[in-house]
Design an enzyme around this catalytic site. Sequence first.
Site, PDB file in Angstrom:
ATOM      1  N   ASP A   1      24.493   1.224  16.467  1.00  0.00           N
ATOM      2  CA  ASP A   1      25.499   0.488  17.231  1.00  0.00           C
ATOM      3  C   ASP A   1      26.871   1.117  16.999  1.00  0.00           C
ATOM      4  OD1 ASP A   1      23.645  -1.273  18.186  1.00  0.00           O
ATOM      5  OD2 ASP A   1      24.075  -2.846  16.722  1.00  0.00           O
TER       6      ASP A   1
ATOM      7  N   GLU B   1      18.602   2.315  14.463  1.00  0.00           N
ATOM      8  CA  GLU B   1      19.010   1.183  13.628  1.00  0.00           C
ATOM      9  C   GLU B   1      18.051   0.005  13.728  1.00  0.00           C
ATOM     10  OE1 GLU B   1      22.806  -1.919  13.234  1.00  0.00           O
ATOM     11  OE2 GLU B   1      22.963  -0.121  14.475  1.00  0.00           O
TER      12      GLU B   1
ATOM     13  N   TYR C   1      11.099 -12.682 -12.203  1.00  0.00           N
ATOM     14  CA  TYR C   1      10.195 -13.693 -12.743  1.00  0.00           C
ATOM     15  C   TYR C   1       9.576 -13.256 -14.073  1.00  0.00           C
ATOM     16  CZ  TYR C   1      10.447 -16.634  -8.591  1.00  0.00           C
ATOM     17  OH  TYR C   1      10.888 -17.469  -7.598  1.00  0.00           O
TER      18      TYR C   1
END
Length: 269
Positions: free
Chosen positions: A261, A209, A113
């Site tokens: 995982d 995780e 911005y």
Amino acid sequence: MKKLRKKPAKKATRRAGAGGDAGVGKAILNESGRLAKQALAEKDPQFTIPVRANSNTEWDEASRILRMGDRKQIRELFNLGQARKFMQTTLQQRGVLDLLEQDKTLSLRGMYYKGLHTIPGAKEKTFGDQDESDTVLQDLEVLLGALREELHVFAKKRGTMVGNITVRDAGDEINCRRMGTGGYAIPSICEPDVIEFVNCEADFVLHVEKDTVWSRFNEDRFWEKHNCILTEGSGQPPRGVRRLLQRLNAELGLPVICLLDCDPWGHHI
């Protein structure tokens, strides 16, 4: 002040390259001066930027980090295909210099911005979206030889820590043993001049995780029972979390164990 139980493996230093705020500011002024000299000499102003690609990275076994290779790309002003990106590079370079001079920081979104406006005399905007701005800031990192954090630019905060460690965050001492259910929010900038390790009694770091798993481990006070530091990165950890884990390992000698995982995404992390 209590001493660290784990002694640093080596002195904490900022990344070699630009050399902190003064070094980054000097590098920007040098680049700007070089462009001005090219223009005054009636030559095409151009940036020479290292190629950011997997094919241009090399593994440094001694320091155990990936380093940029020797391939470069030229970004010219008087090239229809590159003029827009050239303009964006100089614009964000000016924005970074403003932050350094004012000793302020700004988010990636804020930098977008800050540089976004309609080009005078045209209906064209400086950036089509934030991705364009983020890419240019990454180019500035390799151009100036500096970390994004050394440009005073940070990403959205994500990641949490709790455990047997006390840190000093921008002058405030944080005891991560007394952070309740929420934990200590890991900041985006984890350089030694921002985050200092005051006291550490942990034997290792367990990084998980998912924040739901982290919350359960924290609820069970796993870190207290097993004398460790417990962190999470809400999936793919952001740079702040990765940098903090790297410092805990390199400076305090703490092994980092990851609970992820067992799938391609987990292996990628």
